[in-house]
Design an enzyme around this catalytic site. Structure first.
Site, PDB file in Angstrom:
ATOM      1  N   LEU A 155     -16.516  31.137  -9.614  1.00 15.11           N
ATOM      2  CA  LEU A 155     -17.741  31.917  -9.811  1.00 15.11           C
ATOM      3  C   LEU A 155     -17.868  32.929  -8.668  1.00 15.11           C
ATOM      4  CD1 LEU A 155     -20.219  31.975 -11.692  1.00 15.11           C
ATOM      5  CD2 LEU A 155     -21.360  30.462 -10.055  1.00 15.11           C
ATOM      6  N   HIS A 173     -13.444  37.582 -21.234  1.00 11.58           N
ATOM      7  CA  HIS A 173     -13.620  36.218 -21.723  1.00 11.58           C
ATOM      8  C   HIS A 173     -12.952  36.104 -23.095  1.00 11.58           C
ATOM      9  CE1 HIS A 173     -15.426  32.287 -21.827  1.00 11.58           C
ATOM     10  NE2 HIS A 173     -15.670  32.500 -23.108  1.00 11.58           N
ATOM     11  N   ASN A 196     -15.324  41.258 -16.090  1.00  8.43           N
ATOM     12  CA  ASN A 196     -14.619  40.034 -16.474  1.00  8.43           C
ATOM     13  C   ASN A 196     -14.186  40.126 -17.934  1.00  8.43           C
ATOM     14  OD1 ASN A 196     -13.746  37.275 -16.163  1.00  8.43           O
ATOM     15  ND2 ASN A 196     -15.560  36.658 -17.338  1.00  8.43           N
TER      16      ASN A 196
HETATM   17  C1  GRF Z   1      -7.274  34.938 -20.452  1.00 11.85           C
HETATM   18  O1  GRF Z   1      -7.430  34.391 -21.725  1.00 11.85           O
HETATM   19  C2  GRF Z   1      -8.610  35.380 -19.939  1.00 11.85           C
HETATM   20  O2  GRF Z   1      -9.503  35.780 -20.920  1.00 11.85           O
HETATM   21  C3  GRF Z   1      -9.113  34.138 -19.340  1.00 11.85           C
HETATM   22  O3  GRF Z   1      -7.999  33.527 -18.747  1.00 11.85           O
HETATM   23  C4  GRF Z   1      -6.838  33.915 -19.436  1.00 11.85           C
HETATM   24  C5  GRF Z   1      -5.913  34.462 -18.404  1.00 11.85           C
HETATM   25  O4  GRF Z   1      -4.636  34.642 -18.860  1.00 11.85           O
HETATM   26  N1  GRF Z   1     -10.337  34.280 -18.679  1.00 11.85           N
HETATM   27  P1  GRF Z   1      -3.613  35.408 -17.939  1.00 11.85           P
HETATM   28  O5  GRF Z   1      -3.574  34.708 -16.586  1.00 11.85           O
HETATM   29  O6  GRF Z   1      -4.055  36.816 -17.825  1.00 11.85           O
HETATM   30  O7  GRF Z   1      -2.297  35.266 -18.637  1.00 11.85           O
END
Ligand code: GRF
Length: 192
Positions: free
Chosen positions: A91, A108, A106
């Site tokens: 966080l 998600h 960010n």
């Molecule tokens: C992605 O799905 C992102 O949305 C999430 O964590 C994952 C990271 O994947 N929060 P990477 O490390 O970019 O391969």
């Protein structure tokens, strides 16, 4: 007049496939440069990947991140004007949110406000979407605030899910969207 130059810092905790896509997308960009990759995990693959692109990396400890504001000096020294959270699991503390108001973004891997919040990351998200038999999932790109997954939404896009899709299929579809859109949305946010 000279075009405004933007320096990005990417925060990532893991594999960094999104970080890699962003780095590749902005390679040679006239105004947007990935200058710094920061991880909370000393052995995160994202660090070696960034180094192979000759991008400066830094590892942060929990203590320095939450009990000091040293990261602000690092960001200022590198003239960072946008922080990208690409799979960063900690966080973001209040002092950093306040110093970078609407300048921390960010991603998600679901359609917020559903399937977000503490503990909703990575595989947990896709598992929950699968268990709910959702007909669709997608990605949300949003400003970070002091709560997990709650800042203002910048962009969302959906993907269709089939009844036979497994959580792994969902993860693959969503990651594909992330890889395509994240850098493009960052570019748009910066008005470039
Ligand atoms: C992605 O799905 C992102 O949305 C999430 O964590 C994952 C990271 O994947 N929060 P990477 O490390 O970019 O391969």
């Amino acid at each position: 007049m000279e075009a405004t130059q933007h320096q990005l810092a990417i925060f990532a905790s893991g594999t960094g496939s999104n970080a890699r896509k962003i780095i590749e997308y902005f390679k040679g960009h006239p105004t947007i440069h990935v200058s710094l990759v920061i991880s909370n995990k000393p052995d995160a693959p994202v660090l070696t990947m960034a180094q192979s692109h000759r991008i400066e990396t830094q590892v942060i400890t929990r203590k320095s991140f939450y009990e000091s504001e040293a990261i602000l000096d690092t960001l200022r020294e590198n003239k960072i004007d946008l922080v990208i959270l690409a799979g960063f699991l900690w966080l973001v503390p209040g002092y950093l949110i306040r110093a970078f108001q609407r300048r921390i973004i960010n991603i998600h891997p679901a359609l917020l406000p559903r399937y977000g919040g503490k503990g909703m990351y990575g595989h947990h998200v896709h598992q929950a979407v699968w268990e709910a038999h959702e007909p669709e999932s997608g990605i949300t790109i949003h400003y970070a605030n002091e709560h997990y997954d709650e800042g203002d939404i910048i962009f969302q896009v959906k993907c269709v899910l089939e009844p036979e899709d497994t959580p792994e299929d969902i993860a693959r579809k969503v990651l594909e969207l992330e890889h395509y859109y994240f850098a493009r949305v960052i570019e748009k946010v910066l008005g470039e």
